[in-house]
Design an enzyme around this catalytic site. Structure first.
Site, PDB file in Angstrom:
ATOM      1  N   CYS A  18      44.952 -31.169  16.351  1.00  0.00           N
ATOM      2  CA  CYS A  18      43.795 -30.284  16.358  1.00  0.00           C
ATOM      3  C   CYS A  18      42.821 -30.827  17.392  1.00  0.00           C
ATOM      4  O   CYS A  18      42.365 -31.963  17.295  1.00  0.00           O
ATOM      5  CB  CYS A  18      43.155 -30.261  14.982  1.00  0.00           C
ATOM      6  SG  CYS A  18      41.972 -28.939  14.857  1.00  0.00           S
ATOM      7  N   GLY A  48      51.364 -50.618  13.757  1.00  0.00           N
ATOM      8  CA  GLY A  48      51.923 -50.200  15.044  1.00  0.00           C
ATOM      9  C   GLY A  48      50.868 -50.047  16.127  1.00  0.00           C
ATOM     10  O   GLY A  48      51.077 -50.442  17.272  1.00  0.00           O
ATOM     11  N   SER A  77      55.890 -51.270  12.460  1.00  0.00           N
ATOM     12  CA  SER A  77      54.813 -51.008  11.504  1.00  0.00           C
ATOM     13  C   SER A  77      55.388 -50.979  10.090  1.00  0.00           C
ATOM     14  O   SER A  77      56.389 -50.296   9.843  1.00  0.00           O
ATOM     15  CB  SER A  77      54.187 -49.661  11.840  1.00  0.00           C
ATOM     16  OG  SER A  77      53.265 -49.294  10.840  1.00  0.00           O
ATOM     17  N   GLN A 109      59.251 -46.253  14.960  1.00  0.00           N
ATOM     18  CA  GLN A 109      60.094 -45.262  14.259  1.00  0.00           C
ATOM     19  C   GLN A 109      61.574 -45.622  14.322  1.00  0.00           C
ATOM     20  O   GLN A 109      62.407 -44.835  13.869  1.00  0.00           O
ATOM     21  CB  GLN A 109      59.870 -43.864  14.850  1.00  0.00           C
ATOM     22  CG  GLN A 109      58.473 -43.327  14.635  1.00  0.00           C
ATOM     23  CD  GLN A 109      58.164 -42.959  13.177  1.00  0.00           C
ATOM     24  OE1 GLN A 109      59.047 -42.974  12.303  1.00  0.00           O
ATOM     25  NE2 GLN A 109      56.910 -42.629  12.889  1.00  0.00           N
TER      26      GLN A 109
HETATM   27  C1  LIG Z   1      55.966 -44.165  17.353  1.00  0.00           C
HETATM   28  C2  LIG Z   1      54.736 -44.645  16.678  1.00  0.00           C
HETATM   29  N1  LIG Z   1      54.019 -45.629  17.242  1.00  0.00           N
HETATM   30  C3  LIG Z   1      52.909 -46.120  16.680  1.00  0.00           C
HETATM   31  C4  LIG Z   1      52.432 -45.620  15.487  1.00  0.00           C
HETATM   32  C5  LIG Z   1      51.187 -46.200  14.888  1.00  0.00           C
HETATM   33  O1  LIG Z   1      51.514 -47.044  13.823  1.00  0.00           O
HETATM   34  P1  LIG Z   1      50.414 -47.423  12.707  1.00  0.00           P
HETATM   35  O2  LIG Z   1      50.216 -46.185  11.871  1.00  0.00           O
HETATM   36  O3  LIG Z   1      51.040 -48.533  11.924  1.00  0.00           O
HETATM   37  O4  LIG Z   1      49.187 -47.855  13.402  1.00  0.00           O
HETATM   38  C6  LIG Z   1      53.129 -44.585  14.867  1.00  0.00           C
HETATM   39  C7  LIG Z   1      52.622 -43.975  13.626  1.00  0.00           C
HETATM   40  O5  LIG Z   1      52.842 -42.810  13.362  1.00  0.00           O
HETATM   41  C8  LIG Z   1      54.314 -44.090  15.469  1.00  0.00           C
HETATM   42  O6  LIG Z   1      55.028 -43.114  14.919  1.00  0.00           O
END
Ligand SMILES: Cc1ncc(COP(=O)(O)O)c(C=O)c1O
Length: 388
Positions: free
Chosen positions: A322, A71, A195, A175
């Site tokens: 954090c 992602g 992703s 998501q």
């Molecule tokens: C909405 C959203 N975008 C992008 C990402 C990033 O994806 P990746 O972990 O595959 O790099 C995440 C991961 O938590 C996500 O929840």
């Protein structure tokens, strides 16, 4: 000790069918998909079948799918692949950091970015997007489903606004994929990133839909892989896994499996809200993906609750980050107008295909008990409890 995992928005386990599909592509069918000999051609054919499967999940042509490492890469490619210094970009305050920090980078490179707000339910108002348009607006990047609340954004309306203004539209559907049906043509987006590890494929693989005619500046320079849109030898086992996960996701939609997941999610909400006082659902009243609920348990530090639950075998999470040694409340929840103490008291429960009603019961037995114990130690709660 029994362990129950309800943190599937962080990552999902690889499904057994996905692992089986991937297995031959480590040692038996190991060819480089760019090689012209038998080994390469065998792998190439499998990669192309996976591309067809991902395209079928998103309702586009196989040639419009580019495989990525996940992602974050898809979001970065969409955002920096389309913009130049002097461009204006529209995004929102509740994006994932993969988008927010890409936008911050654009600002440092001489672009201007407008971050549209959300309302108390976590929803972007399409009129705000329309009002933010400028003559030099190049791109709108607004997510489909929020990772912390599961709230689904009005992407179809935003797509229409983008098309009318002749502006590119990217949506981060990391998501949303596998949780709600996606038809890129109906959404009217030019780019959409997903992703693998959020839909039961492995970590480190993803895909981006790049609509025909959308020309992206690549992020990597190298060979002409992925039609020169993403250089680098393909992660073949990962791609095969993503293809299989996409196929399983489509079958699950056809069978209506997601209704069962939504029922489990609703059971968590109803039971928590009725058994524990001073609670509420963040994003209540907005359309949401079926697997996510974000609940605030007032007078408690979410991080303390996560740790206490983990010690008893339940894995959930908060959206807190954090920063310089201090716990910052989630930017998503504060953007929704939640006071910092309520944002800090919030917990995300996110379900996956492996979860059963027994897992939900485990959480429902445990959480009220632990919340009560932590509240016993909270002087603020004890003062406030007099009014309950
Ligand atoms: C909405 C959203 N975008 C992008 C990402 C990033 O994806 P990746 O972990 O595959 O790099 C995440 C991961 O938590 C996500 O929840």
């Amino acid at each position: 000790m029994r362990r129950v995992y309800l943190d599937n928005n962080a990552t999902t386990p690889v499904l057994p069918e996905v692992l089986e599909a991937m297995r031959p592509y480590f040692a038996e069918h190991f060819g480089n998909a760019s090689s012209i000999h038998h080994h390469g051609q065998e792998t190439r054919a499998a990669v192309e079948r996976a591309r067809e499967s991902v395209a079928a999940l998103l309702g586009c042509r196989a040639s419009e799918i580019v495989f990525t490492s996940g992602g974050t890469e898809g979001d970065n490619l969409a955002i920096s692949g389309l913009t130049r210094a002097g461009d204006h970009v529209i995004s929102s305050t509740i994006e994932h950091h993969a988008v927010l920090n890409s936008c911050k980078h654009l600002e440092a490179m001489g672009c201007e970015v407008t971050y549209v707000p959300v309302d108390g339910r976590g929803l972007v108002d399409p009129d705000d997007v329309r009002r933010a348009l400028r003559p030099n607006t190049r791109l709108i990047t607004i997510m489909m489903a929020n990772n912390e609340t599961g709230v689904l954004q009005p992407v179809e309306e935003i797509g229409k606004i983008a098309a009318k203004a002749d502006v590119y539209f990217h949506t981060d559907a990391v998501q949303a994929a596998g949780k709600v049906p996606i038809e890129v043509k109906r959404l009217g987006c030019d780019l959409l990133s997903i992703s693998g590890h959020k839909l039961h494929a492995p970590q480190g693989v993803g895909a981006i839909y790049v609509g025909k005619g959308t020309v992206l500046q690549p992020m990597f320079y190298g060979g002409s892989h992925e039609r020169s849109r993403r250089a680098g030898t393909e992660n073949v086992p990962g791609i095969i896994g993503l293809g299989k996960a996409a196929e399983l996701a489509r079958e699950a939609f056809e069978r209506g499996d997601l209704a069962q997941m939504a029922a489990m999610r609703d059971r968590i909400e109803q039971t928590m809200l009725s058994e524990v006082d001073a609670t509420g659902v963040n994003g209540d009243g907005a359309p949401r993906v079926p697997n996510t609920t974000n609940i605030h348990f007032d007078y408690i530090e979410g991080e303390a609750l996560v740790i206490a639950l983990d010690l008893k075998g339940l894995a959930v999470s908060t959206g807190a980050a954090c920063s310089s040694g201090a716990i910052e409340p989630s930017h998503v929840l504060t953007a929704m107008g939640l006071p910092p103490e309520i944002a800090r008291a919030s917990l995300r429960f996110s379900l996956g295909k492996q979860n059963t009603p027994d897992d939900i019961q485990f959480a429902l037995d445990l959480v009220p008990q632990i919340v009560a114990r932590l509240r016993e130690l909270s002087p603020v709660y004890n003062r406030a409890a007099i009014s309950y």
